[in-house]
Scaffold this motif. Sequence first.
Motif, PDB file in Angstrom:
ATOM      1  N   ARG A 130       0.887  -1.177   0.000  1.00  0.00           N
ATOM      2  CA  ARG A 130       0.000   0.000   0.000  1.00  0.00           C
ATOM      3  C   ARG A 130       0.906   1.201   0.000  1.00  0.00           C
ATOM      4  N   GLU A 131       0.344   2.391  -0.272  1.00  0.00           N
ATOM      5  CA  GLU A 131       1.168   3.591  -0.162  1.00  0.00           C
ATOM      6  C   GLU A 131       1.705   3.668   1.272  1.00  0.00           C
ATOM      7  N   ASN A 132       2.994   3.868   1.398  1.00  0.00           N
ATOM      8  CA  ASN A 132       3.656   3.988   2.708  1.00  0.00           C
ATOM      9  C   ASN A 132       3.736   2.692   3.508  1.00  0.00           C
ATOM     10  N   VAL A 133       3.451   1.551   2.896  1.00  0.00           N
ATOM     11  CA  VAL A 133       3.567   0.272   3.611  1.00  0.00           C
ATOM     12  C   VAL A 133       4.433  -0.695   2.807  1.00  0.00           C
ATOM     13  N   GLU A 134       5.577  -1.067   3.387  1.00  0.00           N
ATOM     14  CA  GLU A 134       6.425  -2.075   2.756  1.00  0.00           C
ATOM     15  C   GLU A 134       6.360  -3.367   3.547  1.00  0.00           C
ATOM     16  N   GLU A 135       6.134  -4.455   2.821  1.00  0.00           N
ATOM     17  CA  GLU A 135       6.044  -5.771   3.456  1.00  0.00           C
ATOM     18  C   GLU A 135       7.405  -6.448   3.335  1.00  0.00           C
ATOM     19  N   TYR A 136       7.990  -6.800   4.470  1.00  0.00           N
ATOM     20  CA  TYR A 136       9.244  -7.562   4.477  1.00  0.00           C
ATOM     21  C   TYR A 136       8.921  -8.993   4.868  1.00  0.00           C
ATOM     22  N   THR A 137       9.441  -9.941   4.104  1.00  0.00           N
ATOM     23  CA  THR A 137       9.309 -11.347   4.489  1.00  0.00           C
ATOM     24  C   THR A 137      10.610 -11.752   5.166  1.00  0.00           C
ATOM     25  N   ILE A 138      10.450 -12.378   6.328  1.00  0.00           N
ATOM     26  CA  ILE A 138      11.634 -12.800   7.082  1.00  0.00           C
ATOM     27  C   ILE A 138      11.565 -14.310   7.254  1.00  0.00           C
ATOM     28  N   GLY A 139      12.661 -14.996   7.005  1.00  0.00           N
ATOM     29  CA  GLY A 139      12.736 -16.448   7.208  1.00  0.00           C
ATOM     30  C   GLY A 139      11.738 -17.168   6.330  1.00  0.00           C
ATOM     31  N   LYS A 140      10.948 -18.080   6.965  1.00  0.00           N
ATOM     32  CA  LYS A 140      10.090 -18.973   6.163  1.00  0.00           C
ATOM     33  C   LYS A 140       8.784 -18.337   5.697  1.00  0.00           C
ATOM     34  N   GLY A 141       8.581 -17.080   5.995  1.00  0.00           N
ATOM     35  CA  GLY A 141       7.337 -16.472   5.478  1.00  0.00           C
ATOM     36  C   GLY A 141       6.703 -15.489   6.431  1.00  0.00           C
ATOM     37  N   LYS A 142       7.366 -15.227   7.563  1.00  0.00           N
ATOM     38  CA  LYS A 142       6.802 -14.222   8.477  1.00  0.00           C
ATOM     39  C   LYS A 142       6.848 -12.833   7.820  1.00  0.00           C
ATOM     40  N   LYS A 143       5.773 -12.084   7.989  1.00  0.00           N
ATOM     41  CA  LYS A 143       5.707 -10.735   7.402  1.00  0.00           C
ATOM     42  C   LYS A 143       5.847  -9.669   8.494  1.00  0.00           C
ATOM     43  N   VAL A 144       6.681  -8.684   8.203  1.00  0.00           N
ATOM     44  CA  VAL A 144       6.775  -7.486   9.058  1.00  0.00           C
ATOM     45  C   VAL A 144       6.559  -6.295   8.134  1.00  0.00           C
ATOM     46  N   PHE A 145       5.697  -5.368   8.552  1.00  0.00           N
ATOM     47  CA  PHE A 145       5.369  -4.223   7.692  1.00  0.00           C
ATOM     48  C   PHE A 145       6.050  -2.962   8.216  1.00  0.00           C
ATOM     49  N   LEU A 146       6.799  -2.294   7.338  1.00  0.00           N
ATOM     50  CA  LEU A 146       7.474  -1.046   7.702  1.00  0.00           C
ATOM     51  C   LEU A 146       6.708   0.117   7.083  1.00  0.00           C
ATOM     52  N   LEU A 147       6.373   1.102   7.915  1.00  0.00           N
ATOM     53  CA  LEU A 147       5.599   2.252   7.414  1.00  0.00           C
ATOM     54  C   LEU A 147       6.517   3.432   7.089  1.00  0.00           C
ATOM     55  N   GLY A 148       6.218   4.095   5.985  1.00  0.00           N
ATOM     56  CA  GLY A 148       6.866   5.366   5.639  1.00  0.00           C
ATOM     57  C   GLY A 148       8.376   5.333   5.617  1.00  0.00           C
ATOM     58  N   GLU A 149       8.944   4.200   5.203  1.00  0.00           N
ATOM     59  CA  GLU A 149      10.414   4.045   5.114  1.00  0.00           C
ATOM     60  C   GLU A 149      11.107   4.328   6.436  1.00  0.00           C
ATOM     61  N   GLY A 150      10.372   4.223   7.532  1.00  0.00           N
ATOM     62  CA  GLY A 150      10.981   4.477   8.847  1.00  0.00           C
ATOM     63  C   GLY A 150      11.212   5.957   9.112  1.00  0.00           C
ATOM     64  N   ARG A 151      10.674   6.826   8.235  1.00  0.00           N
ATOM     65  CA  ARG A 151      10.780   8.271   8.499  1.00  0.00           C
ATOM     66  C   ARG A 151       9.552   8.710   9.271  1.00  0.00           C
ATOM     67  N   LEU A 152       9.637   9.927   9.850  1.00  0.00           N
ATOM     68  CA  LEU A 152       8.537  10.385  10.717  1.00  0.00           C
ATOM     69  C   LEU A 152       7.177  10.117  10.069  1.00  0.00           C
ATOM     70  N   ILE A 153       6.441   9.218  10.686  1.00  0.00           N
ATOM     71  CA  ILE A 153       5.215   8.742  10.056  1.00  0.00           C
ATOM     72  C   ILE A 153       4.128   9.819  10.032  1.00  0.00           C
ATOM     73  N   ASN A 154       4.187  10.749  10.999  1.00  0.00           N
ATOM     74  CA  ASN A 154       3.136  11.785  11.051  1.00  0.00           C
ATOM     75  C   ASN A 154       3.258  12.763   9.882  1.00  0.00           C
ATOM     76  N   LEU A 155       4.467  12.876   9.329  1.00  0.00           N
ATOM     77  CA  LEU A 155       4.641  13.798   8.199  1.00  0.00           C
ATOM     78  C   LEU A 155       4.775  13.066   6.876  1.00  0.00           C
ATOM     79  N   SER A 156       5.195  11.791   6.915  1.00  0.00           N
ATOM     80  CA  SER A 156       5.334  11.080   5.642  1.00  0.00           C
ATOM     81  C   SER A 156       3.997  10.501   5.187  1.00  0.00           C
ATOM     82  N   ALA A 157       3.154  10.070   6.145  1.00  0.00           N
ATOM     83  CA  ALA A 157       1.870   9.480   5.743  1.00  0.00           C
ATOM     84  C   ALA A 157       0.682  10.362   6.102  1.00  0.00           C
TER      85      ALA A 157
END
Length: 418
Positions: free
Chosen positions: A316-343
Amino acid sequence: MDYDVTDKGLAGKGKLRIEWARSSMPVLSMIEDRFEKEKPLKGVKIAACLHVTTETANLMIALKAGGAEVRLCASNPLSTQDDVAASLAVNDEISVFARHGVDSDGYYKHIRSALAFSPAVTMDDGADLVFTIHSEMPELVSSVVCGTEETTTGVIRLRSMAREGALKYPIIAVNDAMTKHFFDNRYGTGQSTLDGVLRATNMLLAGSKVVISGYGWCGRGLASRAKGLGANVIVTEVDPLKALEAVMDGFSVLPMSEAAKVGDLFITVTGNKSVIRSEHFEAMKDGAIVANSGHFNVEIDIDKLEVMKTGKRTVRENVEEYTIGKGKKVFLLGEGRLINLSAAEGHPASVMDMSFANQSLCIEHLIGLNPKPEPGVYPVPEDIDLKVADLKLNALGVGIDELTEDQRIYLDSWKMGT
Ligand code: ADE
């Protein structure tokens, strides 16, 4: 007039949004009206490095009304609102160097462009102007008279420069005014951070476990707002006093190694680096969402996440899905930049009204000082802080009591006990 914006065609939309923000900035508007008449900043060159938002636009317009020549660049590559930048350039003839999403080279090029006219005043949000002048453009130091700093991270950076004797001119720490951090950091960050998370994810906070790292003014505001929306809030801290405060405010406090196992949403607001590291990503649940609202994008160890990943995609806009190991998903918002101003759009105008009233009154104060203070970091004068509080209460239509003469004498006396 020199400027660099993404699309001048957005100027009309930007103008309307700037006007909308202005209607919630009565204190800054009053200052602007006085500046227009008195011109206290006549001919003063001000370089500002701030988030290019509708609220910042109103500050720039007020400074220009006071007679200043203003140049503006962004204090974060993702916080620029392109329509606002366009409107300032086209409708207000202010030199703006800001494009949403510029890369690191473009970001620093914009900073150098904002500095290229040899400013007398720097206005920073994160100390990038000060840092660039001192490290890359020392020839500018002789023409700079003074500066201001908007945020906690910048003030920490400047105090460290001052301790080492590296800071070459006086700067007022606007962040430390009560009418700034009590409201902007607490209620502004509290609300706008959740606004960013919700715009990015549309997740339900009620019943979710929200891990908040850092219980400074921003963390406190964020925790109370998340609780208000029904989240179970867990705080992580390194400071025993702040941790204790979080406990007594009714929150769970855990080390990150434990919090990582249970959190649904993680938000960092510490001002420090590597708060969420590889061992924490390892421990997280499938579907965990991670965001940052601290000034720099260093709080989440994204480099490690990049190394650990077996897959990555933007979902989604501002949401990156990272797959770790066998398929666990971790979602990073706004490239880790201040989320209140990036999104989202940053703090609401009503709270920035006080922060930017402090900025304008501090610049007026510094420019009027003779002789100029020695290099160093200075507090906002108390009379400015109280004046901003007074004007804001007035604008809100809130009346307060005055001490009676009898009460004044009582408070001044040490002789009256039980
Ligand atoms: N910092 C946080 N919110 C902001 C806003 N709306 N404008 C400028 N700087 C900000």
